[in-house]
Design a protein around this motif. Sequence first.
Motif, PDB file in Angstrom:
ATOM      1  N   SER A  92       0.827  -1.202   0.000  1.00 49.35           N
ATOM      2  CA  SER A  92       0.000   0.000   0.000  1.00 49.35           C
ATOM      3  C   SER A  92       0.865   1.258   0.000  1.00 49.35           C
ATOM      4  O   SER A  92       0.561   2.233  -0.695  1.00 49.35           O
ATOM      5  CB  SER A  92      -0.938  -0.010   1.212  1.00 49.35           C
ATOM      6  OG  SER A  92      -1.648   1.208   1.326  1.00 49.35           O
ATOM      7  N   THR A  95       1.869   1.917  -3.513  1.00 50.56           N
ATOM      8  CA  THR A  95       0.825   1.974  -4.537  1.00 50.56           C
ATOM      9  C   THR A  95       0.663   3.402  -5.040  1.00 50.56           C
ATOM     10  O   THR A  95       0.593   4.349  -4.246  1.00 50.56           O
ATOM     11  CB  THR A  95      -0.508   1.463  -3.975  1.00 50.56           C
ATOM     12  OG1 THR A  95      -0.368   0.084  -3.610  1.00 50.56           O
ATOM     13  CG2 THR A  95      -1.628   1.598  -5.003  1.00 50.56           C
ATOM     14  N   ALA A 101      -3.064   5.876  -2.396  1.00 50.36           N
ATOM     15  CA  ALA A 101      -2.373   4.660  -1.976  1.00 50.36           C
ATOM     16  C   ALA A 101      -3.268   3.699  -1.217  1.00 50.36           C
ATOM     17  O   ALA A 101      -3.083   2.479  -1.298  1.00 50.36           O
ATOM     18  CB  ALA A 101      -1.161   5.030  -1.114  1.00 50.36           C
ATOM     19  N   ARG A 102      -4.222   4.222  -0.456  1.00 48.78           N
ATOM     20  CA  ARG A 102      -4.988   3.370   0.458  1.00 48.78           C
ATOM     21  C   ARG A 102      -6.295   2.860  -0.138  1.00 48.78           C
ATOM     22  O   ARG A 102      -6.674   1.700   0.066  1.00 48.78           O
ATOM     23  CB  ARG A 102      -5.296   4.146   1.745  1.00 48.78           C
ATOM     24  CG  ARG A 102      -4.119   4.884   2.353  1.00 48.78           C
ATOM     25  CD  ARG A 102      -2.929   4.002   2.618  1.00 48.78           C
ATOM     26  NE  ARG A 102      -1.805   4.759   3.154  1.00 48.78           N
ATOM     27  CZ  ARG A 102      -0.572   4.284   3.272  1.00 48.78           C
ATOM     28  NH1 ARG A 102      -0.293   3.055   2.885  1.00 48.78           N
ATOM     29  NH2 ARG A 102       0.393   5.041   3.763  1.00 48.78           N
ATOM     30  N   TRP A 105      -6.608  -0.603  -2.137  1.00 50.34           N
ATOM     31  CA  TRP A 105      -6.485  -1.790  -1.284  1.00 50.34           C
ATOM     32  C   TRP A 105      -7.701  -1.952  -0.388  1.00 50.34           C
ATOM     33  O   TRP A 105      -8.149  -3.080  -0.133  1.00 50.34           O
ATOM     34  CB  TRP A 105      -5.222  -1.682  -0.438  1.00 50.34           C
ATOM     35  CG  TRP A 105      -3.985  -1.887  -1.241  1.00 50.34           C
ATOM     36  CD1 TRP A 105      -3.176  -0.916  -1.761  1.00 50.34           C
ATOM     37  CD2 TRP A 105      -3.431  -3.132  -1.660  1.00 50.34           C
ATOM     38  NE1 TRP A 105      -2.154  -1.482  -2.472  1.00 50.34           N
ATOM     39  CE2 TRP A 105      -2.281  -2.842  -2.424  1.00 50.34           C
ATOM     40  CE3 TRP A 105      -3.791  -4.459  -1.457  1.00 50.34           C
ATOM     41  CZ2 TRP A 105      -1.482  -3.834  -2.986  1.00 50.34           C
ATOM     42  CZ3 TRP A 105      -3.007  -5.452  -2.010  1.00 50.34           C
ATOM     43  CH2 TRP A 105      -1.869  -5.149  -2.760  1.00 50.34           C
ATOM     44  N   PRO A 146      -4.535  -0.574   5.486  1.00 55.03           N
ATOM     45  CA  PRO A 146      -4.539   0.772   4.925  1.00 55.03           C
ATOM     46  C   PRO A 146      -5.439   1.737   5.686  1.00 55.03           C
ATOM     47  O   PRO A 146      -5.154   2.938   5.751  1.00 55.03           O
ATOM     48  CB  PRO A 146      -5.052   0.541   3.495  1.00 55.03           C
ATOM     49  CG  PRO A 146      -4.625  -0.852   3.176  1.00 55.03           C
ATOM     50  CD  PRO A 146      -4.782  -1.610   4.465  1.00 55.03           C
TER      51      PRO A 146
END
Length: 275
Positions: A92, A95, A101-102, A105, A146
């Motif tokens: 994460s 990502t 990023a979170r 996921w 995440p």
Amino acid sequence: MTGPELLPAPPRPGVSTNTRGDDLYRNRLGRLFATVPFASACPQLGYAIVGYFSALQIQTMDSAHKVEKLALLHVVVAASSMVAQPLIGVLSDRTRSRLGARAPWMLVGTLTGCIGLVAAGFSTSIAMLLTAAVISHVGFNAFGGPLTAIQPDRVPPHRRGRYSTLAGLGTIGAGLLGPAIGASFATRIGLGYSLVAALILLISVAFVAINPDRDNRRAPRRPFDLATFARTFWISPRRYPDFAWVFLGRFLLCGGYYMILGYQLYIIEDYIGLS
């Protein structure tokens, strides 16, 4: 898991401003605080409902060996979760997507977890139930890891105590709600699994939609180092004795708690004599 601030820089405590950026920041932070109890409840509700229903299912499938089979399920699920959450956390952090990023996921994780719940409701053997339970726990770890990282990402240090409190209330509430739902659907386990899955999916998607990440596709990405990742599972108790004592205390507390919680149904039936 750590990452860049995803919200505008917070105003300094005690400084009154009326800028549009500060208002936007407060509105976003207010939505985050209002919705995090519900989001934090989702993984715990999934874990709780699997723990409650799986004990009933295993008892029906193999009553003579129910204790051993339930222990096997708990061990495999715990081992998969122990590996899944830190690994997903590292991925994460690295990502890069239009959703940040979170969020990717969290969305994939909650969908995977809910598929595992529904599959558990259709399980006709202990092997099928074990597989479905692992899928659900890995999925909810992909959501919960995440979700935990949102605090350092978005919440300023002087507000993190309140944020942690609200997140903790959601977790505790789900722990209480899970057995209540389980008891209501003890004779309709498949339906119970499906309803909980639908509720978790609805809340999770709503949380991501209400609290969007920034597009981070242009943010730099650190390379993944497997050796460095493996070393994060060990912290020297000699160098960090405070951490060692906290770890030991939490290990004993959680171990004692789950020794009773995991077998609560069987204890009530076999030793107290209730139905």
